[in-house]
Design a protein around this motif. Structure first.
Motif, PDB file in Angstrom:
ATOM      1  N   CYS A   1     -19.870  19.769  22.634  1.00 57.52           N
ATOM      2  CA  CYS A   1     -20.685  18.620  22.208  1.00 57.52           C
ATOM      3  C   CYS A   1     -19.886  17.328  22.323  1.00 57.52           C
ATOM      4  O   CYS A   1     -19.711  16.803  23.421  1.00 57.52           O
ATOM      5  CB  CYS A   1     -21.220  18.832  20.793  1.00 57.52           C
ATOM      6  N   CYS A   2     -19.362  16.838  21.207  1.00 58.27           N
ATOM      7  CA  CYS A   2     -18.713  15.523  21.183  1.00 58.27           C
ATOM      8  C   CYS A   2     -17.492  15.440  22.093  1.00 58.27           C
ATOM      9  O   CYS A   2     -17.182  14.369  22.614  1.00 58.27           O
ATOM     10  CB  CYS A   2     -18.308  15.177  19.752  1.00 58.27           C
ATOM     11  N   GLY A   3     -16.808  16.548  22.280  1.00 54.09           N
ATOM     12  CA  GLY A   3     -15.623  16.552  23.136  1.00 54.09           C
ATOM     13  C   GLY A   3     -15.940  16.339  24.596  1.00 54.09           C
ATOM     14  O   GLY A   3     -15.063  16.013  25.394  1.00 54.09           O
ATOM     15  N   SER A   4     -17.194  16.515  24.960  1.00 51.37           N
ATOM     16  CA  SER A   4     -17.624  16.314  26.349  1.00 51.37           C
ATOM     17  C   SER A   4     -18.617  15.161  26.457  1.00 51.37           C
ATOM     18  O   SER A   4     -19.383  15.079  27.412  1.00 51.37           O
ATOM     19  CB  SER A   4     -18.270  17.599  26.888  1.00 51.37           C
ATOM     20  N   TRP A   5     -18.595  14.294  25.448  1.00 48.26           N
ATOM     21  CA  TRP A   5     -19.472  13.120  25.406  1.00 48.26           C
ATOM     22  C   TRP A   5     -20.949  13.491  25.394  1.00 48.26           C
ATOM     23  O   TRP A   5     -21.797  12.725  25.836  1.00 48.26           O
ATOM     24  CB  TRP A   5     -19.181  12.172  26.577  1.00 48.26           C
ATOM     25  N   LYS A   6     -21.252  14.686  24.911  1.00 42.62           N
ATOM     26  CA  LYS A   6     -22.652  15.077  24.776  1.00 42.62           C
ATOM     27  C   LYS A   6     -23.150  14.671  23.395  1.00 42.62           C
ATOM     28  O   LYS A   6     -22.374  14.550  22.460  1.00 42.62           O
ATOM     29  CB  LYS A   6     -22.804  16.592  24.958  1.00 42.62           C
ATOM     30  N   ARG A   7     -24.445  14.494  23.291  1.00 43.56           N
ATOM     31  CA  ARG A   7     -25.027  14.111  22.004  1.00 43.56           C
ATOM     32  C   ARG A   7     -24.889  15.266  21.015  1.00 43.56           C
ATOM     33  O   ARG A   7     -25.219  16.399  21.322  1.00 43.56           O
ATOM     34  CB  ARG A   7     -26.498  13.737  22.186  1.00 43.56           C
TER      35      ARG A   7
ATOM     36  N   GLY B   1     -24.903  16.101  14.557  1.00 46.31           N
ATOM     37  CA  GLY B   1     -24.341  15.814  13.241  1.00 46.31           C
ATOM     38  C   GLY B   1     -24.940  14.570  12.602  1.00 46.31           C
ATOM     39  O   GLY B   1     -25.289  13.603  13.290  1.00 46.31           O
ATOM     40  N   ALA B   2     -25.062  14.594  11.286  1.00 45.40           N
ATOM     41  CA  ALA B   2     -25.617  13.460  10.539  1.00 45.40           C
ATOM     42  C   ALA B   2     -24.774  12.206  10.741  1.00 45.40           C
ATOM     43  O   ALA B   2     -23.556  12.280  10.893  1.00 45.40           O
ATOM     44  CB  ALA B   2     -25.681  13.808   9.050  1.00 45.40           C
ATOM     45  N   GLN B   3     -25.427  11.064  10.772  1.00 40.07           N
ATOM     46  CA  GLN B   3     -24.767   9.759  10.913  1.00 40.07           C
ATOM     47  C   GLN B   3     -23.969   9.656  12.213  1.00 40.07           C
ATOM     48  O   GLN B   3     -22.966   8.940  12.295  1.00 40.07           O
ATOM     49  CB  GLN B   3     -23.852   9.487   9.711  1.00 40.07           C
ATOM     50  N   GLY B   4     -24.407  10.395  13.237  1.00 44.04           N
ATOM     51  CA  GLY B   4     -23.762  10.307  14.541  1.00 44.04           C
ATOM     52  C   GLY B   4     -22.398  10.969  14.620  1.00 44.04           C
ATOM     53  O   GLY B   4     -21.645  10.719  15.563  1.00 44.04           O
ATOM     54  N   MET B   5     -22.074  11.800  13.649  1.00 42.97           N
ATOM     55  CA  MET B   5     -20.764  12.449  13.649  1.00 42.97           C
ATOM     56  C   MET B   5     -20.869  13.878  14.181  1.00 42.97           C
ATOM     57  O   MET B   5     -21.953  14.440  14.283  1.00 42.97           O
ATOM     58  CB  MET B   5     -20.174  12.441  12.240  1.00 42.97           C
ATOM     59  N   CYS B   6     -19.713  14.446  14.506  1.00 42.19           N
ATOM     60  CA  CYS B   6     -19.687  15.794  15.068  1.00 42.19           C
ATOM     61  C   CYS B   6     -20.089  16.818  14.006  1.00 42.19           C
ATOM     62  O   CYS B   6     -19.547  16.822  12.895  1.00 42.19           O
ATOM     63  CB  CYS B   6     -18.288  16.115  15.599  1.00 42.19           C
ATOM     64  N   GLN B   7     -21.013  17.680  14.363  1.00 40.78           N
ATOM     65  CA  GLN B   7     -21.471  18.693  13.409  1.00 40.78           C
ATOM     66  C   GLN B   7     -20.344  19.645  13.016  1.00 40.78           C
ATOM     67  O   GLN B   7     -20.334  20.200  11.915  1.00 40.78           O
ATOM     68  CB  GLN B   7     -22.640  19.479  14.005  1.00 40.78           C
TER      69      GLN B   7
END
Length: 201
Positions: A157-163, A166-172
Motif C-alpha cells: 500500500c503506502c510503501g508503493s504510493w498506493k492509496r 487508513g483513517a486520516q490518510g495514514m497507513c492502516q
C-alpha cells in the motif's frame, strides 16, 4: 520406507485455517484501537497529565483542528471533572476511533516529553498552538519509510504510493502495530517528537 507426501502436506482446510489466523493476526491491533477509541478509554491519570502538558504550551494544543487553550489550566484544576469533560469534547470530534486512540497515545507521550527526550528546554512554539496531529502524521511517515527499507507489508500500500484505507490518510498498518516494542507506534511517535522538539524539523 515409502513416505506418502500427500499425508504430510497440509489439507485445503488446514491452509484456509492458517490464512484465516494470519489475517486475524494482522488486524488485531487495529481492532483493539477501534474498540478502545469507540469506548473512550484513556490511561490512568491521562487528564491530569494532559493538564500539565497544556499548561506548558503558551498557545495551547491543536487536536484535530480544535485548540485546547492554555487558559483552561487557569480556569480549572488538573483533576477537575470540567477539564476532563472539555478534553473529551475535543477528542469526541475525531470521527475515527483508531485515530482517536493514536491521538491519546501521542498525548500521553507528549506529557512525558522531558523524560523521553532527556532535555529540559524543548523547542516549544510560543506564537501558535502546537499541532499534535503533526506528531502522528510524522510518526506515520517514519513508519512507512522504515518499513519500506525492510520491504514489509507496507509495500502493498503506502510503501508503493498506493492509496491506503487508513483513517486520516495514514497507513492502516501503522494503526495495526502494537503500541510498544522496537516497531511499535510509540517508537515512531517518540522519534517524531525528537524531530520536532530537538531537531526542530
Amino acid at each position: 520406507m515409502h513416505v506418502d507426501t500427500n499425508v504430510l502436506a497440509p489439507s485445503d482446510s488446514e491452509e484456509t485455517d492458517a490464512e484465516d489466523t494470519e489475517a486475524e493476526k494482522f488486524g488485531i491491533w487495529l481492532r483493539h484501537r477501534r474498540i478502545d477509541g469507540a469506548l473512550n478509554r484513556v490511561p490512568p491519570d491521562f487528564y491530569a497529565m494532559l493538564w500539565d502538558t497544556v499548561r506548558r504550551f503558551p498557545r495551547g494544543l491543536s487536536i484535530n483542528h480544535i485548540v485546547l487553550h492554555w487558559g483552561v489550566t487557569q480556569e480549572m484544576t488538573r483533576r477537575e471533572i470540567k477539564f476532563a469533560l472539555q478534553v473529551e469534547e475535543v477528542l469526541n470530534q475525531i470521527a475515527e476511533p483508531e485515530y482517536r486512540e493514536i491521538m491519546i497515545e501521542a498525548l500521553s507521550l507528549l506529557s512525558r516529553m522531558d523524560r523521553l527526550l532527556k532535555m529540559d528546554n524543548p523547542n516549544i512554539p510560543h506564537d501558535q498552538p502546537f499541532v499534535v496531529d503533526s506528531v502522528i502524521h510524522r510518526a506515520n511517515k517514519l513508519f512507512v519509510e522504515h518499513n519500506k527499507k525492510m520491504e514489509t507489508i507496507v509495500m502493498e500500500c503506502c510503501g508503493s504510493w498506493k492509496r491506503c484505507d487508513g483513517a486520516q490518510g495514514m497507513c492502516q498498518h501503522f494503526y495495526d502495530s502494537a503500541p510498544a516494542g522496537e516497531y511499535g507506534t510509540a517508537h515512531y511517535l517518540i522519534k517524531a517528537l525528537m524531530d520536532i522538539f530537538v531537531l526542530g524539523t
